[in-house]
Design a protein around this motif. Structure first.
Motif, PDB file in Angstrom:
ATOM      1  N   SER A   1      24.339  40.636  78.902  1.00  0.00           N
ATOM      2  CA  SER A   1      25.579  39.954  78.107  1.00  0.00           C
ATOM      3  C   SER A   1      25.633  40.447  76.571  1.00  0.00           C
ATOM      4  N   LYS A   2      26.784  40.424  75.888  1.00  0.00           N
ATOM      5  CA  LYS A   2      26.919  41.006  74.851  1.00  0.00           C
ATOM      6  C   LYS A   2      27.613  39.627  74.026  1.00  0.00           C
ATOM      7  N   ILE A   3      27.422  39.950  72.663  1.00  0.00           N
ATOM      8  CA  ILE A   3      27.791  38.959  71.879  1.00  0.00           C
ATOM      9  C   ILE A   3      28.666  39.475  70.881  1.00  0.00           C
ATOM     10  N   THR A   4      29.521  38.781  70.067  1.00  0.00           N
ATOM     11  CA  THR A   4      30.375  39.382  68.887  1.00  0.00           C
ATOM     12  C   THR A   4      29.662  38.601  67.861  1.00  0.00           C
ATOM     13  N   ILE A   5      29.162  39.350  66.864  1.00  0.00           N
ATOM     14  CA  ILE A   5      28.953  38.859  65.737  1.00  0.00           C
ATOM     15  C   ILE A   5      29.809  39.355  64.420  1.00  0.00           C
ATOM     16  N   ARG A   6      30.396  38.171  63.592  1.00  0.00           N
ATOM     17  CA  ARG A   6      31.236  38.534  62.496  1.00  0.00           C
ATOM     18  C   ARG A   6      30.659  38.112  61.267  1.00  0.00           C
ATOM     19  N   TYR A   7      30.736  38.802  60.402  1.00  0.00           N
ATOM     20  CA  TYR A   7      29.746  38.838  58.905  1.00  0.00           C
ATOM     21  C   TYR A   7      30.816  38.500  57.911  1.00  0.00           C
ATOM     22  N   PHE A   8      30.534  37.511  56.952  1.00  0.00           N
ATOM     23  CA  PHE A   8      31.420  37.192  56.063  1.00  0.00           C
ATOM     24  C   PHE A   8      30.628  37.126  54.560  1.00  0.00           C
TER      25      PHE A   8
ATOM     26  N   LEU B   1      21.748  29.500  72.674  1.00  0.00           N
ATOM     27  CA  LEU B   1      23.308  29.794  72.453  1.00  0.00           C
ATOM     28  C   LEU B   1      24.301  29.610  73.410  1.00  0.00           C
ATOM     29  N   GLY B   2      24.064  29.012  74.531  1.00  0.00           N
ATOM     30  CA  GLY B   2      24.962  28.556  75.394  1.00  0.00           C
ATOM     31  C   GLY B   2      25.180  29.589  76.608  1.00  0.00           C
ATOM     32  N   SER B   3      26.119  29.289  77.484  1.00  0.00           N
ATOM     33  CA  SER B   3      26.281  30.098  78.588  1.00  0.00           C
ATOM     34  C   SER B   3      27.966  30.699  78.628  1.00  0.00           C
ATOM     35  N   ASP B   4      28.649  30.501  77.513  1.00  0.00           N
ATOM     36  CA  ASP B   4      29.943  31.113  77.361  1.00  0.00           C
ATOM     37  C   ASP B   4      29.947  32.254  77.767  1.00  0.00           C
ATOM     38  N   ASP B   5      30.853  32.757  78.685  1.00  0.00           N
ATOM     39  CA  ASP B   5      31.066  34.494  78.881  1.00  0.00           C
ATOM     40  C   ASP B   5      31.360  35.149  77.785  1.00  0.00           C
ATOM     41  N   GLU B   6      32.418  34.712  76.823  1.00  0.00           N
ATOM     42  CA  GLU B   6      32.528  35.307  75.635  1.00  0.00           C
ATOM     43  C   GLU B   6      32.101  34.619  74.434  1.00  0.00           C
ATOM     44  N   LEU B   7      31.244  35.024  73.741  1.00  0.00           N
ATOM     45  CA  LEU B   7      30.547  34.310  72.788  1.00  0.00           C
ATOM     46  C   LEU B   7      30.668  34.957  71.352  1.00  0.00           C
TER      47      LEU B   7
END
Length: 83
Positions: A2-9, A66-72
């Protein structure tokens, strides 16, 4: 995998050299914190010590799953000054 999207600020984006990327999903926030520090070095480690995370829009500071949401989506936020 599974993949996650990481956004940096702000300072987190400066440390990572990007504003967004896709990663293989770790089991816990603690694992993600460790992986980010190892990948991006001391500057990112400093941001992570004082910053916070938004996991699908919810503030998280613990080290748990992190949980089990399909899109994280994980937002890495440095500490903000001001009031």
């Amino acid at each position: 995998m599974s993949k996650i999207t990481i956004r940096y600020f702000a300072a987190a984006a400066a440390a990572a050299g990007t504003e967004e990327e896709s990663w293989v999903r770790p089991e816990t926030l603690a694992e993600l914190r460790t992986q980010l520090s190892q990948t991006y070095g001391p500057q990112m480690a400093q941001v992570l010590r004082a910053g916070s995370f938004l996991i699908n829009g919810v503030v998280r500071r613990d080290a748990g799953a992190l949980g089990s949401d399909d899109e994280l989506t994980v937002d890495v936020l440095p500490p903000f000054a001001g009031g």
